[in-house]
Motif scaffolding. Structure first.
Motif, PDB file in Angstrom:
ATOM      1  N   MET A 158       0.808  -1.229   0.000  1.00  0.00           N
ATOM      2  CA  MET A 158       0.000   0.000   0.000  1.00  0.00           C
ATOM      3  C   MET A 158       0.835   1.269   0.000  1.00  0.00           C
ATOM      4  O   MET A 158       0.511   2.217  -0.702  1.00  0.00           O
ATOM      5  CB  MET A 158      -0.889   0.040   1.257  1.00  0.00           C
ATOM      6  N   PHE A 159       1.864   1.301   0.819  1.00  0.00           N
ATOM      7  CA  PHE A 159       2.579   2.559   1.037  1.00  0.00           C
ATOM      8  C   PHE A 159       3.965   2.616   0.411  1.00  0.00           C
ATOM      9  O   PHE A 159       4.516   3.701   0.246  1.00  0.00           O
ATOM     10  CB  PHE A 159       2.663   2.861   2.534  1.00  0.00           C
ATOM     11  N   LEU A 160       4.542   1.469   0.074  1.00  0.00           N
ATOM     12  CA  LEU A 160       5.876   1.458  -0.522  1.00  0.00           C
ATOM     13  C   LEU A 160       5.837   1.008  -1.982  1.00  0.00           C
ATOM     14  O   LEU A 160       6.858   1.021  -2.661  1.00  0.00           O
ATOM     15  CB  LEU A 160       6.822   0.564   0.288  1.00  0.00           C
ATOM     16  N   GLY A 161       4.668   0.576  -2.444  1.00  0.00           N
ATOM     17  CA  GLY A 161       4.506   0.181  -3.836  1.00  0.00           C
ATOM     18  C   GLY A 161       5.129  -1.154  -4.185  1.00  0.00           C
ATOM     19  O   GLY A 161       5.347  -1.444  -5.357  1.00  0.00           O
ATOM     20  N   GLU A 162       5.413  -1.993  -3.184  1.00  0.00           N
ATOM     21  CA  GLU A 162       6.023  -3.302  -3.455  1.00  0.00           C
ATOM     22  C   GLU A 162       4.972  -4.291  -3.947  1.00  0.00           C
ATOM     23  O   GLU A 162       3.843  -4.301  -3.471  1.00  0.00           O
ATOM     24  CB  GLU A 162       6.714  -3.834  -2.202  1.00  0.00           C
ATOM     25  N   THR A 163       5.373  -5.139  -4.875  1.00  0.00           N
ATOM     26  CA  THR A 163       4.479  -6.135  -5.440  1.00  0.00           C
ATOM     27  C   THR A 163       4.491  -7.403  -4.598  1.00  0.00           C
ATOM     28  O   THR A 163       5.543  -7.850  -4.152  1.00  0.00           O
ATOM     29  CB  THR A 163       4.920  -6.480  -6.880  1.00  0.00           C
ATOM     30  N   VAL A 164       3.324  -7.975  -4.410  1.00  0.00           N
ATOM     31  CA  VAL A 164       3.176  -9.257  -3.723  1.00  0.00           C
ATOM     32  C   VAL A 164       2.706 -10.259  -4.765  1.00  0.00           C
ATOM     33  O   VAL A 164       1.694 -10.033  -5.428  1.00  0.00           O
ATOM     34  CB  VAL A 164       2.164  -9.158  -2.569  1.00  0.00           C
ATOM     35  N   TYR A 210       7.726  -5.864  11.047  1.00  0.00           N
ATOM     36  CA  TYR A 210       6.446  -5.160  10.924  1.00  0.00           C
ATOM     37  C   TYR A 210       6.584  -3.715  11.409  1.00  0.00           C
ATOM     38  O   TYR A 210       6.168  -2.775  10.730  1.00  0.00           O
ATOM     39  CB  TYR A 210       5.366  -5.914  11.716  1.00  0.00           C
ATOM     40  N   ARG A 211       7.185  -3.553  12.558  1.00  0.00           N
ATOM     41  CA  ARG A 211       7.362  -2.189  13.098  1.00  0.00           C
ATOM     42  C   ARG A 211       8.239  -1.339  12.176  1.00  0.00           C
ATOM     43  O   ARG A 211       7.982  -0.149  11.994  1.00  0.00           O
ATOM     44  CB  ARG A 211       7.941  -2.262  14.502  1.00  0.00           C
ATOM     45  N   ALA A 212       9.254  -1.945  11.582  1.00  0.00           N
ATOM     46  CA  ALA A 212      10.133  -1.205  10.668  1.00  0.00           C
ATOM     47  C   ALA A 212       9.375  -0.757   9.418  1.00  0.00           C
ATOM     48  O   ALA A 212       9.518   0.389   8.973  1.00  0.00           O
ATOM     49  CB  ALA A 212      11.344  -2.055  10.286  1.00  0.00           C
ATOM     50  N   VAL A 213       8.571  -1.650   8.841  1.00  0.00           N
ATOM     51  CA  VAL A 213       7.830  -1.270   7.637  1.00  0.00           C
ATOM     52  C   VAL A 213       6.767  -0.232   7.976  1.00  0.00           C
ATOM     53  O   VAL A 213       6.492   0.663   7.169  1.00  0.00           O
ATOM     54  CB  VAL A 213       7.251  -2.493   6.890  1.00  0.00           C
ATOM     55  N   GLU A 257       3.929  -1.959  -8.944  1.00  0.00           N
ATOM     56  CA  GLU A 257       4.606  -2.235 -10.200  1.00  0.00           C
ATOM     57  C   GLU A 257       3.606  -2.739 -11.243  1.00  0.00           C
ATOM     58  O   GLU A 257       2.743  -3.572 -10.952  1.00  0.00           O
ATOM     59  CB  GLU A 257       5.673  -3.306  -9.954  1.00  0.00           C
ATOM     60  N   GLY A 258       3.686  -2.185 -12.446  1.00  0.00           N
ATOM     61  CA  GLY A 258       2.808  -2.623 -13.521  1.00  0.00           C
ATOM     62  C   GLY A 258       1.496  -1.858 -13.605  1.00  0.00           C
ATOM     63  O   GLY A 258       0.729  -2.055 -14.529  1.00  0.00           O
ATOM     64  N   ARG A 259       1.232  -1.002 -12.634  1.00  0.00           N
ATOM     65  CA  ARG A 259       0.001  -0.210 -12.676  1.00  0.00           C
ATOM     66  C   ARG A 259       0.340   1.222 -13.054  1.00  0.00           C
ATOM     67  O   ARG A 259       1.386   1.747 -12.686  1.00  0.00           O
ATOM     68  CB  ARG A 259      -0.709  -0.224 -11.330  1.00  0.00           C
TER      69      ARG A 259
END
Length: 167
Positions: free
Chosen positions: A75-81, A103-106, A128-130
């Motif tokens: 949601m906030f870093l734009g990483e793909t899952v 979790y706390r770091a992210v 990515e890709g959007r």
């Protein structure tokens, strides 16, 4: 009916947060409140207890925290899952403290991104890709819903694990 956990621990409930008056302060205040509640659900558990499942889906306390970290990154870093179901599966070598710390770091990284937004109608980081992402307003609202939903799951799993209830 007798409780399966006669030595039930009742934590003092933490009331909803006091926030500023702006939309962003209210949204981030409630999201951070839920994030703290989620991470706190693993407090005091050993490795085995955090990985124990009490439901047919196989969901565990540690798996839910790991999943929430993946959702924050998307949601906030734009990483793909690539596989959402995999985000719930904790590798055997992973340590519970490391999962909570991750979790706390992210969450900290996500808050750094959120802090850069003065206008919540602007797109959140896109996956990515959007070509575009949802608005930051939508992303914050979704994360409140997502985190709140899973905090409810964490509440139930924690009570089933050792009888601990409360926030």
């Amino acid at each position: 009916m007798t409780s399966p956990h006669p030595n039930r621990t009742r934590r003092k409930d933490t009331p909803p947060p006091s926030t500023g008056a702006s939309e962003k302060e209210v949204l981030t205040g409630f999201l951070n409140y839920l994030r703290q509640s989620a991470a706190g659900k693993l407090r005091g558990l050993d490795e085995e207890a955090a990985r124990t499942t009490h439901v047919p889906s196989g969901t565990t306390l540690a798996g839910l925290i790991q999943h929430l970290a993946y959702v924050e990154r998307a949601m906030f870093l734009g990483e793909t899952v690539t596989s959402w179901p995999q985000t719930f599966r904790v590798p055997p070598e992973a340590k519970i403290d490391d999962i909570v710390d991750s979790y706390r770091a992210v969450v900290g990284q996500a808050n750094d991104v959120i802090d850069t937004y003065d206008d919540l109608s602007l797109p959140a980081p896109r996956l990515e890709g959007r070509t575009s992402g949802p608005s930051m307003r939508w992303a914050l609202t979704h994360m409140i819903e997502e985190t709140g939903r899973h905090v409810g799951h964490l509440d139930i799993l924690r009570e089933l694990t050792d009888g601990t209830v409360g926030r």
